[in-house]
Design an enzyme around this catalytic site. Structure first.
Site, PDB file in Angstrom:
ATOM      1  N   MET A 134       6.449  -6.606  -0.329  1.00  0.00           N
ATOM      2  CA  MET A 134       5.276  -6.824   0.518  1.00  0.00           C
ATOM      3  C   MET A 134       5.275  -5.917   1.746  1.00  0.00           C
ATOM      4  SD  MET A 134       6.333 -10.556   2.107  1.00  0.00           S
ATOM      5  CE  MET A 134       6.781 -11.166   0.485  1.00  0.00           C
ATOM      6  N   CYS A 135       4.084  -5.789   2.350  1.00  0.00           N
ATOM      7  CA  CYS A 135       3.891  -4.996   3.570  1.00  0.00           C
ATOM      8  C   CYS A 135       4.241  -3.527   3.279  1.00  0.00           C
ATOM      9  CB  CYS A 135       4.734  -5.596   4.697  1.00  0.00           C
ATOM     10  SG  CYS A 135       4.368  -4.977   6.349  1.00  0.00           S
ATOM     11  N   ILE A 136       5.172  -2.937   4.024  1.00  0.00           N
ATOM     12  CA  ILE A 136       5.557  -1.546   3.823  1.00  0.00           C
ATOM     13  C   ILE A 136       6.660  -1.412   2.769  1.00  0.00           C
ATOM     14  CG2 ILE A 136       7.352  -1.485   5.605  1.00  0.00           C
ATOM     15  CD1 ILE A 136       4.754   1.306   4.710  1.00  0.00           C
TER      16      ILE A 136
END
Length: 217
Positions: A134-136
């Site tokens: 998730m995210c980066i």
């Protein structure tokens, strides 16, 4: 009870795991009747950031020791993770994913991924066990796999172009949704790449955890 490996990268959005993302992940795993098993690399952080001022600090910290704050001390060195003990693997975001689990923050498309994380991710995939990033954190996937995956980091055009240059198929995705590479059992969501608050981040993360668990059947 299913056991889901959660790889943390420190404690704090600017130099470690994004705490909201990590805690939401742990909560969602528990609410789905599974057990989170936390890991982090036992090594020095890339840098240390004062989260109040947003400035670098002249000190050193250990990724595993800092990540233990989130896990309430119930955490193991990443080197001890074993594929036979886990049903799936999830990696929350935060700059630690791009600084401590890899050097994507400084090297971009030329980055390298932590050797222990890369090895674990590969053997999990080879065993047919699902992955959630998730995210980066999805930015590491093109450097782990030598074939293109369908992934997302949200709608950031510049970062998406870097990922595609690295060999990924980037799929634009809103904060409250997920992208699933069904063939390879890889689930990604933007989380705080797009989220404006913890509730927005939670919606996509909860979907990710639910789908990862479903894929582990």
């Amino acid at each position: 009870m299913k056991k889901i490996g959660v790889v943390l990268s420190g404690c704090g959005v600017y130099d470690g795991s994004e705490i909201h993302e990590a805690v939401i992940t742990l909560l969602a795993i528990a609410r789905n009747g599974a057990q989170a098993v936390c890991f982090a690399p036992d090594k020095g952080q890339s840098d240390v950031v004062n989260h109040l001022a947003g400035e670098s600090m002249a000190e050193s910290r250990n990724v595993l020791i800092e990540a233990a704050r989130i896990a309430r001390g119930d955490i193991q060195p990443l080197s001890q993770a074993r594929v036979d003990d886990l049903d799936a693997l999830i990696v929350p975001g935060g700059f630690g994913a791009a600084k401590n689990l890899s050097n994507f923050a400084s090297q971009g498309s030329d980055c390298q991924v932590d050797a222990e994380l890369k090895a674990l991710t590969l053997v999990m995939h080879q065993a047919g066990k699902p992955l959630g990033f998730m995210c980066i954190a999805p930015a590491m996937l093109p450097k782990i796999f030598d074939f293109p995956l369908r992934i997302t980091i949200g709608t950031d055009i510049d970062t998406a172009e870097v990922l595609e240059a690295m060999g990924a198929e980037h799929v634009p995705c809103p904060v409250d949704d997920i992208v699933v590479d069904e063939e390879n059992k890889v689930v990604t969501t933007p989380a705080y790449m797009l989220a404006q608050d913890i509730a927005e981040a939670a919606t996509g993360i909860e979907k990710l955890v639910s789908r990862v668990l479903a894929l582990s059947e």
